[in-house]
Design an enzyme around this catalytic site. Structure first.
Site, PDB file in Angstrom:
ATOM      1  N   ASP A 164       0.757  -1.149   0.043  1.00 19.88           N
ATOM      2  CA  ASP A 164       0.086  -0.130   0.003  1.00 19.88           C
ATOM      3  C   ASP A 164       0.814   1.287  -0.144  1.00 19.88           C
ATOM      4  O   ASP A 164       2.133   1.280   0.045  1.00 19.88           O
ATOM      5  CB  ASP A 164      -0.805  -0.002   1.198  1.00 19.88           C
ATOM      6  CG  ASP A 164      -1.947  -0.972   1.138  1.00 19.88           C
ATOM      7  OD1 ASP A 164      -2.491  -1.552   0.074  1.00 19.88           O
ATOM      8  OD2 ASP A 164      -2.494  -1.404   2.151  1.00 19.88           O
ATOM      9  N   TYR A 177       7.161  -9.906   6.823  1.00 22.72           N
ATOM     10  CA  TYR A 177       6.962  -8.507   6.950  1.00 22.72           C
ATOM     11  C   TYR A 177       7.623  -8.082   8.351  1.00 22.72           C
ATOM     12  O   TYR A 177       7.688  -8.993   9.244  1.00 22.72           O
ATOM     13  CB  TYR A 177       5.413  -8.148   6.918  1.00 22.72           C
ATOM     14  CG  TYR A 177       4.789  -8.140   5.699  1.00 22.72           C
ATOM     15  CD1 TYR A 177       4.782  -6.986   5.088  1.00 22.72           C
ATOM     16  CD2 TYR A 177       4.208  -9.178   4.964  1.00 22.72           C
ATOM     17  CE1 TYR A 177       4.371  -6.626   3.844  1.00 22.72           C
ATOM     18  CE2 TYR A 177       3.569  -9.033   3.784  1.00 22.72           C
ATOM     19  CZ  TYR A 177       3.642  -7.965   3.306  1.00 22.72           C
ATOM     20  OH  TYR A 177       3.077  -7.752   1.931  1.00 22.72           O
TER      21      TYR A 177
END
Length: 255
Positions: free
Chosen positions: A52, A111
């Site tokens: 994003d 992540y």
């Protein structure tokens, strides 16, 4: 057409995310433009993770199809020359079989989320961490995180507009590393799964921060998970502390 895998690093701050946008800068658009300067296009690349706006990467993987055979080292160098001065780098390139797909061949995504606890504004890490001005309890956050590891319905922890067919995911690992510094304490959340839902990581970290701050108990994380209700989630933390650090495949294309 020969297919190449690219391992990519980028600062997500200047971009409206990975995915190509009609009127906004994107990482995908920047790399496709650079490819167009090497060979006539149009070029379309596919990535393992569509990060994003504001999200960074140290180990994104994408693939592209080209007309000519390229030495992988020279391909990476040529792309980097055309990507300047944007904060995007091709760290490695590799020739891969035509059945390799950066997204669909992936079996693991990793992540990192960086959370900094200190009162003073961040300077050198501005745009690269999420800063909170209060102390946090790492053991409470670890206790809350333990409720999330494994296979669960993560409806509570996904964006309302998430387009995934199912909210059920297996979170293989969620660990918290504490880094004590002279000017504050950094909490590094490491998450690993085959795939993630939209906003899942930021929803999880935002909720665990509330646990660390004492606003939630660790058991409330379990209650939120079992509610299967987006309204039960804690705050969604901002994107600047999030990094896609790696993608796993049955065979490492860069080995």
């Amino acid at each position: 057409m020969p297919r190449y895998a690219l391992r990519i690093e980028y600062d997500g701050g200047p971009f409206a995310g990975w995915q190509r946008q009609a009127a906004q800068a994107s990482v995908q658009g920047a790399i496709e433009t650079a490819l167009g300067r090497l060979e006539p296009g149009p070029h379309t690349i596919a990535a393992a993770g569509r990060t994003d706006t504001g999200v960074h990467a140290t180990g994104q993987v994408a693939h592209c199809d080209l007309v000519r055979e390229w030495d992988p080292f020279r391909l990476a160098g040529a792309l980097n020359a055309h990507l300047k001065p944007l904060p995007v780098a091709i760290v490695a390139a590799a020739r891969v079989p035509e059945e390799f797909h950066a997204r669909f061949s992936a079996v693991e995504r990793r992540y990192l989320f960086r959370l900094l606890a200190r009162r003073a504004p961040e300077v050198h890490d501005r745009g690269r961490v999420w800063r909170v001005p209060h102390p946090l309890d790492p053991e409470a956050m670890r206790a809350g995180a333990a409720h999330l590891v494994g296979r669960h319905d993560f409806t509570t922890f996904r964006a309302a507009g998430c387009q995934a067919a199912s909210p059920v995911k297996t979170l293989d690992a969620l660990t918290l590393e504490t880094v004590e510094g002279m000017n504050g304490t950094e909490y590094r959340f490491h998450l690993r799964a085959r795939s993630f839902l939209h906003n899942q990581v930021r929803s999880i970290v935002g909720t665990l921060e509330r646990v660390g701050a004492g606003a939630w108990t660790p058991d409330q994380v379990r209650e939120a998970l079992e509610a299967h209700d987006r309204a039960a989630c804690g705050p969604v933390c901002p994107p600047q502390g999030l990094y896609l650090t790696g993608v796993g495949y049955p065979a490492d294309p860069f080995a």
